[in-house]
Design an enzyme around this catalytic site. Structure first.
Site, PDB file in Angstrom:
ATOM      1  N   ILE A 256       4.999 -60.331  26.217  1.00 37.93           N
ATOM      2  CA  ILE A 256       4.734 -59.644  25.430  1.00 37.93           C
ATOM      3  C   ILE A 256       4.631 -58.597  26.574  1.00 37.93           C
ATOM      4  O   ILE A 256       5.112 -57.302  26.984  1.00 37.93           O
ATOM      5  CB  ILE A 256       3.428 -59.351  24.278  1.00 37.93           C
ATOM      6  CG1 ILE A 256       3.376 -60.038  23.637  1.00 37.93           C
ATOM      7  CG2 ILE A 256       3.079 -57.699  24.346  1.00 37.93           C
ATOM      8  CD1 ILE A 256       2.605 -60.462  22.350  1.00 37.93           C
TER       9      ILE A 256
ATOM     10  N   GLU B  62      -2.211 -60.195  35.736  1.00 39.68           N
ATOM     11  CA  GLU B  62      -2.018 -61.174  35.258  1.00 39.68           C
ATOM     12  C   GLU B  62      -2.808 -62.711  35.492  1.00 39.68           C
ATOM     13  O   GLU B  62      -3.272 -62.588  37.462  1.00 39.68           O
ATOM     14  CB  GLU B  62      -0.203 -62.608  35.942  1.00 39.68           C
ATOM     15  CG  GLU B  62      -0.305 -63.455  35.659  1.00 39.68           C
ATOM     16  CD  GLU B  62      -1.118 -64.048  34.277  1.00 39.68           C
ATOM     17  OE1 GLU B  62       0.032 -63.692  33.107  1.00 39.68           O
ATOM     18  OE2 GLU B  62      -1.434 -65.330  33.853  1.00 39.68           O
TER      19      GLU B  62
ATOM     20  N   GLY C  66      -2.057 -63.913  24.751  1.00 42.87           N
ATOM     21  CA  GLY C  66      -1.639 -65.068  24.013  1.00 42.87           C
ATOM     22  C   GLY C  66      -2.536 -64.128  22.871  1.00 42.87           C
ATOM     23  O   GLY C  66      -3.185 -63.349  22.159  1.00 42.87           O
TER      24      GLY C  66
ATOM     25  N   HIS D  37      38.212 -65.798  28.241  1.00 38.20           N
ATOM     26  CA  HIS D  37      38.370 -64.315  29.507  1.00 38.20           C
ATOM     27  C   HIS D  37      38.655 -63.542  29.257  1.00 38.20           C
ATOM     28  O   HIS D  37      39.735 -62.932  28.663  1.00 38.20           O
ATOM     29  CB  HIS D  37      38.839 -65.491  30.602  1.00 38.20           C
ATOM     30  CG  HIS D  37      38.797 -63.922  32.152  1.00 38.20           C
ATOM     31  ND1 HIS D  37      38.260 -64.053  32.918  1.00 38.20           N
ATOM     32  CD2 HIS D  37      39.752 -63.225  32.333  1.00 38.20           C
ATOM     33  CE1 HIS D  37      38.012 -63.152  33.659  1.00 38.20           C
ATOM     34  NE2 HIS D  37      39.771 -62.338  33.700  1.00 38.20           N
TER      35      HIS D  37
HETATM   36  P1  FAD Z   1       3.291 -63.916  10.936  1.00 36.82           P
HETATM   37  O1  FAD Z   1       4.654 -63.647  10.894  1.00 36.82           O
HETATM   38  O2  FAD Z   1       2.370 -63.649  11.472  1.00 36.82           O
HETATM   39  O3  FAD Z   1       3.486 -64.014   9.423  1.00 36.82           O
HETATM   40  C1  FAD Z   1       1.997 -64.623   8.704  1.00 36.82           C
HETATM   41  C2  FAD Z   1       2.154 -63.184   7.272  1.00 36.82           C
HETATM   42  O4  FAD Z   1       0.554 -63.511   6.609  1.00 36.82           O
HETATM   43  C3  FAD Z   1       1.427 -61.664   7.839  1.00 36.82           C
HETATM   44  O5  FAD Z   1       2.553 -61.446   6.573  1.00 36.82           O
HETATM   45  C4  FAD Z   1       0.329 -61.202   6.643  1.00 36.82           C
HETATM   46  O6  FAD Z   1       0.186 -60.735   6.609  1.00 36.82           O
HETATM   47  C5  FAD Z   1       0.311 -62.346   5.988  1.00 36.82           C
HETATM   48  N1  FAD Z   1      -1.184 -63.516   6.041  1.00 36.82           N
HETATM   49  C6  FAD Z   1      -1.673 -63.855   6.203  1.00 36.82           C
HETATM   50  N2  FAD Z   1      -3.096 -64.393   6.510  1.00 36.82           N
HETATM   51  C7  FAD Z   1      -2.684 -64.062   4.630  1.00 36.82           C
HETATM   52  C8  FAD Z   1      -3.898 -64.339   3.089  1.00 36.82           C
HETATM   53  N3  FAD Z   1      -4.498 -65.464   2.928  1.00 36.82           N
HETATM   54  N4  FAD Z   1      -2.742 -64.023   1.462  1.00 36.82           N
HETATM   55  C9  FAD Z   1      -2.053 -63.539   2.516  1.00 36.82           C
HETATM   56  N5  FAD Z   1      -1.136 -62.892   3.080  1.00 36.82           N
HETATM   57  C10 FAD Z   1      -0.917 -63.268   4.255  1.00 36.82           C
HETATM   58  N6  FAD Z   1       9.434 -64.004  17.585  1.00 36.82           N
HETATM   59  C11 FAD Z   1      10.458 -64.673  18.253  1.00 36.82           C
HETATM   60  O7  FAD Z   1      10.797 -65.777  17.846  1.00 36.82           O
HETATM   61  N7  FAD Z   1      11.108 -63.917  18.886  1.00 36.82           N
HETATM   62  C12 FAD Z   1      10.676 -62.508  19.202  1.00 36.82           C
HETATM   63  O8  FAD Z   1      11.532 -61.956  19.544  1.00 36.82           O
HETATM   64  C13 FAD Z   1       9.071 -62.397  18.983  1.00 36.82           C
HETATM   65  N8  FAD Z   1       8.921 -60.745  20.068  1.00 36.82           N
HETATM   66  C14 FAD Z   1       7.338 -60.957  20.044  1.00 36.82           C
HETATM   67  C15 FAD Z   1       6.684 -59.736  19.236  1.00 36.82           C
HETATM   68  C16 FAD Z   1       5.451 -59.647  19.348  1.00 36.82           C
HETATM   69  C17 FAD Z   1       5.181 -58.143  20.026  1.00 36.82           C
HETATM   70  C18 FAD Z   1       4.561 -60.485  18.826  1.00 36.82           C
HETATM   71  C19 FAD Z   1       3.553 -59.908  18.675  1.00 36.82           C
HETATM   72  C20 FAD Z   1       5.314 -61.785  18.721  1.00 36.82           C
HETATM   73  C21 FAD Z   1       6.625 -61.610  18.803  1.00 36.82           C
HETATM   74  N9  FAD Z   1       7.420 -62.696  18.088  1.00 36.82           N
HETATM   75  C22 FAD Z   1       8.620 -63.638  18.411  1.00 36.82           C
HETATM   76  C23 FAD Z   1       6.639 -64.311  17.430  1.00 36.82           C
HETATM   77  C24 FAD Z   1       6.693 -64.282  16.154  1.00 36.82           C
HETATM   78  O9  FAD Z   1       6.175 -62.842  15.756  1.00 36.82           O
HETATM   79  C25 FAD Z   1       5.672 -65.074  15.521  1.00 36.82           C
HETATM   80  O10 FAD Z   1       6.496 -66.425  16.268  1.00 36.82           O
HETATM   81  C26 FAD Z   1       6.331 -64.778  13.973  1.00 36.82           C
HETATM   82  O11 FAD Z   1       5.955 -64.042  14.018  1.00 36.82           O
HETATM   83  C27 FAD Z   1       5.302 -66.318  13.569  1.00 36.82           C
HETATM   84  O12 FAD Z   1       5.342 -66.594  11.804  1.00 36.82           O
HETATM   85  P2  FAD Z   1       4.601 -66.903  10.967  1.00 36.82           P
HETATM   86  O13 FAD Z   1       5.669 -66.960   9.364  1.00 36.82           O
HETATM   87  O14 FAD Z   1       3.956 -67.982  11.319  1.00 36.82           O
HETATM   88  O15 FAD Z   1       3.525 -65.382  10.397  1.00 36.82           O
HETATM   89  P1  NAI Z   2       1.946 -65.276  26.402  1.00 33.62           P
HETATM   90  O1  NAI Z   2       1.116 -66.256  26.556  1.00 33.62           O
HETATM   91  O2  NAI Z   2       3.750 -65.526  26.216  1.00 33.62           O
HETATM   92  O3  NAI Z   2       1.006 -64.552  27.580  1.00 33.62           O
HETATM   93  C1  NAI Z   2      -0.336 -64.586  27.774  1.00 33.62           C
HETATM   94  C2  NAI Z   2      -0.360 -64.340  29.901  1.00 33.62           C
HETATM   95  O4  NAI Z   2      -1.821 -63.707  29.718  1.00 33.62           O
HETATM   96  C3  NAI Z   2      -0.446 -65.152  30.560  1.00 33.62           C
HETATM   97  O5  NAI Z   2       0.658 -65.553  31.471  1.00 33.62           O
HETATM   98  C4  NAI Z   2      -1.783 -65.781  30.847  1.00 33.62           C
HETATM   99  O6  NAI Z   2      -2.089 -66.358  31.974  1.00 33.62           O
HETATM  100  C5  NAI Z   2      -2.773 -64.947  30.345  1.00 33.62           C
HETATM  101  N1  NAI Z   2      -3.613 -64.721  30.821  1.00 33.62           N
HETATM  102  C6  NAI Z   2      -4.272 -64.886  29.737  1.00 33.62           C
HETATM  103  N2  NAI Z   2      -5.819 -65.137  29.611  1.00 33.62           N
HETATM  104  C7  NAI Z   2      -6.097 -64.073  31.079  1.00 33.62           C
HETATM  105  C8  NAI Z   2      -6.766 -63.132  31.594  1.00 33.62           C
HETATM  106  N3  NAI Z   2      -7.831 -62.651  31.534  1.00 33.62           N
HETATM  107  N4  NAI Z   2      -6.494 -62.263  32.324  1.00 33.62           N
HETATM  108  C9  NAI Z   2      -5.348 -61.701  32.444  1.00 33.62           C
HETATM  109  N5  NAI Z   2      -4.653 -62.335  32.408  1.00 33.62           N
HETATM  110  C10 NAI Z   2      -4.629 -63.616  31.451  1.00 33.62           C
HETATM  111  O7  NAI Z   2       0.784 -64.314  25.453  1.00 33.62           O
HETATM  112  P2  NAI Z   2       1.677 -62.908  24.637  1.00 33.62           P
HETATM  113  O8  NAI Z   2       2.248 -61.948  25.797  1.00 33.62           O
HETATM  114  O9  NAI Z   2       0.421 -62.662  24.279  1.00 33.62           O
HETATM  115  O10 NAI Z   2       2.273 -63.480  23.500  1.00 33.62           O
HETATM  116  C11 NAI Z   2       2.063 -63.885  22.707  1.00 33.62           C
HETATM  117  C12 NAI Z   2       2.989 -64.738  22.429  1.00 33.62           C
HETATM  118  O11 NAI Z   2       3.837 -64.407  20.648  1.00 33.62           O
HETATM  119  C13 NAI Z   2       3.850 -65.683  23.119  1.00 33.62           C
HETATM  120  O12 NAI Z   2       3.943 -66.579  23.411  1.00 33.62           O
HETATM  121  C14 NAI Z   2       5.251 -66.007  22.207  1.00 33.62           C
HETATM  122  O13 NAI Z   2       4.709 -67.203  21.565  1.00 33.62           O
HETATM  123  C15 NAI Z   2       5.271 -64.505  21.440  1.00 33.62           C
HETATM  124  N6  NAI Z   2       6.124 -63.595  21.767  1.00 33.62           N
HETATM  125  C16 NAI Z   2       7.744 -63.711  21.638  1.00 33.62           C
HETATM  126  C17 NAI Z   2       8.098 -63.502  21.878  1.00 33.62           C
HETATM  127  C18 NAI Z   2       9.597 -63.737  22.373  1.00 33.62           C
HETATM  128  O14 NAI Z   2       9.825 -64.237  21.754  1.00 33.62           O
HETATM  129  N7  NAI Z   2      10.244 -62.795  22.501  1.00 33.62           N
HETATM  130  C19 NAI Z   2       8.090 -61.942  22.634  1.00 33.62           C
HETATM  131  C20 NAI Z   2       6.250 -61.648  21.988  1.00 33.62           C
HETATM  132  C21 NAI Z   2       6.246 -62.529  22.132  1.00 33.62           C
END
Ligand code: FAD
Ligand code: NAI
Length: 476
Positions: free
Chosen positions: A195, A214, A282, A455
């Site tokens: 992120i 970091e 995280g 290509h």
């Molecule tokens: P979620 O997507 O978190 O969905 C859970 C749902 O359950 C939510 O709608 C929540 O409101 C609902 N819920 C929770 N508790 C209840 C309850 N008790 N009753 C009813 N509803 C409930 N992953 C990628 O693979 N590619 C990416 O590019 C990527 N980019 C990301 C960028 C950001 C900024 C972030 C934060 C995450 C990103 N991720 C990415 C990670 C990805 O979003 C998650 O891994 C994924 O959404 C997980 O899916 P999930 O279904 O487990 O949970």
């Molecule tokens: P992250 O796990 O990717 O990175 C967190 C970073 O914060 C690590 O490098 C860690 O060492 C550092 N950190 C932890 N505690 C700290 C502290 N106290 N001070 C300074 N640094 C610290 O977690 P992030 O970026 O929050 O994303 C969460 C998750 O969401 C990812 O691990 C990924 O699974 C998912 N995600 C996936 C994306 C994708 O697939 N393109 C995009 C964004 C999120």
């Protein structure tokens, strides 16, 4: 109120939950999906973190900001002149919101198409009943459901720094980071993970001075070292300030901005003053409101639902998938688990191969990989061969004007089986798919080297990196 009975009740409508519900319905089960996410008007917004505040909106902003950067820097090389360049952040955010809504609506349409009953509200366990579990829905919908099988897919939430709760105005989680209304002059990020790098890139491209703090001494520790080094070089050149090995101390926020006290890698006291601070250290599993204790659903010390390799929880007939269980927090991992669980409920042999889950970081250059890194192979004493090919030597990359980075293959020294593929460079997110397919089919590097690639295309760099394993690149 009479309860409504279903074969399968899915709690959570993110990628894990909504895909599980659709697959269960396809398999002939009477299926309900409960999701509580609300849009700005209070209406349903299924799709979870991924659709609402994760994958989709972040990629929308990455695209807008990349266009802006190209217009400002790359267009001139193509002979395209622009008199004035400006960014309308409100319009950019509105476009992002439209993209999100299209995805929300798409999921509601898919529920209808597949005859999944959708309930908008919070689902929580009430008790075990004869032949299943009672789940109360509270919110816009108020219902009592009984599911013969229950799939929990409640996802994850951002982890705050202790003593610095998210206010989504100055101290932002991913949610606030996607809603900043004007380009901040100075932006701070804690955590140079996925992120941190994606959001840092968006706001840097739009003109913010971005500093990332970091804790770890190494940059992108989970990424292949050679690839991470190349990416680090590119980000620093772009102007992203990345400080490694810091210890974050007190964080003070007031109307003007945020001040972060920290110790640098040498232990020196430092202070960073920014207009906005994104904390991306995280995410943690989310079981808020699930009432897991009512049925004795076991959680681990991190708050994740305990599951076996096949997503079975401690309770018979209750499954859990996605971010709320162990494993990488990725949308496609959640989806694969959702499909596999629905198929297991149907008595089929659903399977998720954890060795071939791709990772992509959507920065520029993009970073993508599948399988083991070189440092992991070294650590387990594996005999391997490596082959790399730089985009600099690829015709399509030159034509695109994007020659940063490389493709890297790691293959077994004896059998030539591909053990890992690592890419930093243009369209790495798309190129990695070939490597995933190859690894699923247990291909050798030689297999890829002998396949005809179009290509000029970036995929030729993949073929050439496979050739490089045997030291016989043709174009480098
Ligand atoms: P979620 O997507 O978190 O969905 C859970 C749902 O359950 C939510 O709608 C929540 O409101 C609902 N819920 C929770 N508790 C209840 C309850 N008790 N009753 C009813 N509803 C409930 N992953 C990628 O693979 N590619 C990416 O590019 C990527 N980019 C990301 C960028 C950001 C900024 C972030 C934060 C995450 C990103 N991720 C990415 C990670 C990805 O979003 C998650 O891994 C994924 O959404 C997980 O899916 P999930 O279904 O487990 O949970
Ligand atoms: P992250 O796990 O990717 O990175 C967190 C970073 O914060 C690590 O490098 C860690 O060492 C550092 N950190 C932890 N505690 C700290 C502290 N106290 N001070 C300074 N640094 C610290 O977690 P992030 O970026 O929050 O994303 C969460 C998750 O969401 C990812 O691990 C990924 O699974 C998912 N995600 C996936 C994306 C994708 O697939 N393109 C995009 C964004 C999120």
């Amino acid at each position: 109120m009479a309860s409504k009975n279903f074969d399968v009740v899915v709690i959570g409508g993110g990628p894990g939950g909504y895909i599980a519900a659709i697959r269960a319905a396809q398999l002939g089960f009477n299926t309900a999906c409960v999701d509580e996410w609300k849009n700005a008007a209070g209406g349903p917004a299924p799709g979870g973190t991924c659709t609402n505040v994760g994958c989709i909106p972040s990629k929308a902003l990455l695209q807008s900001s990349e266009h802006f950067e190209h217009a400002g820097h790359a267009f001139a090389d193509h002979g395209i002149g622009l008199k004035e360049l400006s960014i309308d952040v409100k319009k950019m955010l509105a476009r992002k919101d439209t993209v999100v809504k299209q995805n929300n609506d798409g999921i509601l349409y898919l529920f209808k198409k597949n005859k999944v009953s959708f309930f908008h509200g919070r689902g929580s366990f009430v008790k075990a009943v004869d032949g299943g579990y009672e789940v109360a829905v509270a919110g816009v919908a108020t219902e009592t459901l009984v599911g013969r099988q229950v799939i929990v897919a409640t996802g994850s939430i951002a982890r705050p720094l202790s003593g610095a709760p998210f206010d989504e105005d100055k101290i932002l989680s991913n949610d606030g980071a996607l809603r900043i209304g004007a380009v901040p002059r100075k932006l701070g990020l804690i955590g140079s993970g996925v992120i941190g790098l994606e959001m840092g890139s968006v706001w840097r491209r739009l003109g913010a001075e971005v500093t990332v703090l970091e804790a770890l001494p190494t940059f992108l520790g989970a990424v292949d070292e050679q690839i991470a080094k190349e990416a680090h070089k590119a980000f620093v050149k772009q102007g992203l300030k990345i400080e490694l090995g810091v210890k974050v101390g007190e964080i003070k926020a007031d109307k003007k901005g945020v001040t972060v006290a920290y110790a640098d890698a040498k232990g020196g006291a430092q202070s960073l003053a920014v207009d906005k601070l994104i904390v991306s250290i995280g995410r943690v599993p989310n079981t808020t409101g699930l009432n897991a204790e009512a049925v004795g659903l076991k959680l681990d010390e991190r708050g994740a639902i305990v599951v076996d390799g096949e997503c079975r929880t401690s309770l018979p007939g209750v499954w859990a998938v996605g971010d709320v269980v162990r494993g990488p927090m990725l949308a496609h991992k959640a989806e694969e688990e959702g499909v596999a669980v629905a198929e297991r409920i149907a008595g089929q042999h659903g399977h998720v191969n954890f060795n071939t889950i791709p990772w992509v970081i959507y920065t520029s250059p993009e970073i993508a990989w599948v399988g083991e890194t070189e440092q992991q192979l070294k650590a387990r004493g594996a005999a391997y061969k490596a082959g790399t090919f730089p985009f600099m030597a690829n015709g399509r990359a030159r034509a695109l004007g994007d020659t940063t980075g490389m493709v890297k293959f790691l293959a077994d020294a004896k059998t030539d089986e591909i053990l890992g593929v690592h890419i930093v460079g243009p369209m790495a997110s798309e190129l990695i798919a070939e490597a995933v397919v190859a690894m699923e089919f247990k291909a050798s590097a030689e297999d890829i080297a002998r396949i005809c690639h179009a290509h000029p295309s970036l995929s030729e760099a993949t073929k050439e990196a496979a050739l490089a394993v045997d030291k016989r690149t043709l174009n480098f």
